[in-house]
Scaffold this motif. Structure first.
Motif, PDB file in Angstrom:
ATOM      1  N   LYS A   1      32.806  11.728  47.852  1.00  0.00           N
ATOM      2  CA  LYS A   1      34.178  12.156  48.131  1.00  0.00           C
ATOM      3  C   LYS A   1      35.077  10.967  48.412  1.00  0.00           C
ATOM      4  O   LYS A   1      36.213  10.897  47.925  1.00  0.00           O
ATOM      5  CB  LYS A   1      34.181  13.115  49.318  1.00  0.00           C
ATOM      6  CG  LYS A   1      35.572  13.580  49.745  1.00  0.00           C
ATOM      7  CD  LYS A   1      35.492  14.613  50.852  1.00  0.00           C
ATOM      8  CE  LYS A   1      34.967  14.019  52.145  1.00  0.00           C
ATOM      9  NZ  LYS A   1      34.999  15.001  53.267  1.00  0.00           N
ATOM     10  N   GLU A   2      34.574  10.007  49.193  1.00  0.00           N
ATOM     11  CA  GLU A   2      35.400   8.885  49.614  1.00  0.00           C
ATOM     12  C   GLU A   2      35.327   7.693  48.666  1.00  0.00           C
ATOM     13  O   GLU A   2      36.230   6.850  48.643  1.00  0.00           O
ATOM     14  CB  GLU A   2      34.991   8.435  51.015  1.00  0.00           C
ATOM     15  CG  GLU A   2      35.216   9.495  52.086  1.00  0.00           C
ATOM     16  CD  GLU A   2      34.849   9.010  53.476  1.00  0.00           C
ATOM     17  OE1 GLU A   2      35.287   9.662  54.436  1.00  0.00           O
ATOM     18  OE2 GLU A   2      34.135   7.990  53.598  1.00  0.00           O
TER      19      GLU A   2
ATOM     20  N   LYS B   1      33.367   5.352  49.183  1.00  0.00           N
ATOM     21  CA  LYS B   1      33.094   4.263  50.116  1.00  0.00           C
ATOM     22  C   LYS B   1      31.701   4.438  50.705  1.00  0.00           C
ATOM     23  O   LYS B   1      31.053   5.472  50.529  1.00  0.00           O
ATOM     24  CB  LYS B   1      34.137   4.241  51.238  1.00  0.00           C
ATOM     25  CG  LYS B   1      35.583   4.238  50.785  1.00  0.00           C
ATOM     26  CD  LYS B   1      35.966   2.949  50.094  1.00  0.00           C
ATOM     27  CE  LYS B   1      37.445   2.953  49.704  1.00  0.00           C
ATOM     28  NZ  LYS B   1      37.833   1.724  48.971  1.00  0.00           N
TER      29      LYS B   1
END
Length: 254
Positions: free
Chosen positions: A147-148, A150
């Motif tokens: 989702k990120e 990261k």
């Protein structure tokens, strides 16, 4: 030589594994220490993380097949990220499934343990700074990572950095070791360090030219292909040839 930390009762101790038994040692792993005649059976001690690092430096996508299985490009230089000290977990410890995630994965890795202050070293001298090697499980909230885009939140939850049970100090050929993971006894990963893109001396040199490494710091060298999902109630194990087997239990209960 296999070094470890453990508890008997409330007392923290250090030891060395000799013929399947633990002999207590006095002193530190990083200086001269004395092996005593105080002996313990493995099943009568509580394992602790073998060291308490100031930081855990992890390498992403260091096996081409793992990068491919997640749809990522192979990096042209080491992709590094950090796990916090608060994520540290031990052999036989509980991996707590965070409420924020619906997909937590295992990642079996060989980890390097640093022996002495290490700053700006060359590849040629890098191995002089190695205390030994241990098993590492780079637990990851995969849904959050996707989702990120990261690494930090997905890999930094409490309990998400199990390593141990031992530090093996006597490796000569760390470039040809199998790295395996098992979930509930089923083989899930079966890689070999010979397939690492960036090798141990290069990683130590690269990282030490960015940040100072201190005694006990950990470098987790990346995971081979075959990563997958863990569920509450699972038993996950990471096995590195010549080191041993790291075992942890997955739970949604703290």
């Amino acid at each position: 030589m296999k070094l470890l930390r453990f508890k008997t009762g409330e007392v923290e101790k250090k030891g060395v594994l000799v013929d399947g038994k633990i002999k207590r040692i006095l002193g530190t792993f990083f200086d001269n220490y004395t092996i005593t005649d105080e002996v313990y059976e493995l099943d009568e001690v509580h394992f602790l993380p073998p060291v308490i690092p100031s930081k855990i430096v992890c390498i992403g996508r260091n096996y081409a097949d793992h990068a491919k299985e997640l749809g990522n490009e192979v990096p042209s230089e080491p992709l590094i990220f950090l796990k916090p000290n608060s994520a540290i977990n031990s052999h036989e410890g509980l991996i707590v499934y965070p409420e924020q995630s619906n997909r937590v994965d295992y990642e079996a890795e060989l980890a390097i343990v640093i022996k002495k202050r290490c700053k700006g070293v060359s590849e040629e001298e890098a191995l002089e700074y190695v205390l030994g090697y241990t098993c590492f499980n780079d637990i990851t909230a995969r849904d959050i990572q996707k989702k990120e885009g990261k690494f930090t939140r997905a890999k930094s939850f409490d309990t998400f950095a199990p390593f141990g049970p031992y530090i093996e100090t006597d490796f000569e050929d760390f470039d040809n070791l199998y790295v395996r993971s098992y979930v509930n006894g089923e083989l899930r990963q079966n890689g070999n360090t010979k397939d690492m893109i960036f090798k141990v001396p290069y990683l130590i040199s690269f990282i030490s030219n960015i940040m100072t490494l201190y005694p006990g710091d950990i470098i987790a060298t990346g995971t081979p292909e075959g990563v997958g999902e863990l569920k509450s109630g699972d038993v996950v194990e990471v096995e590195v040839e010549g080191v041993g087997k790291l075992r942890n239990y997955v739970s949604k209960e703290k």
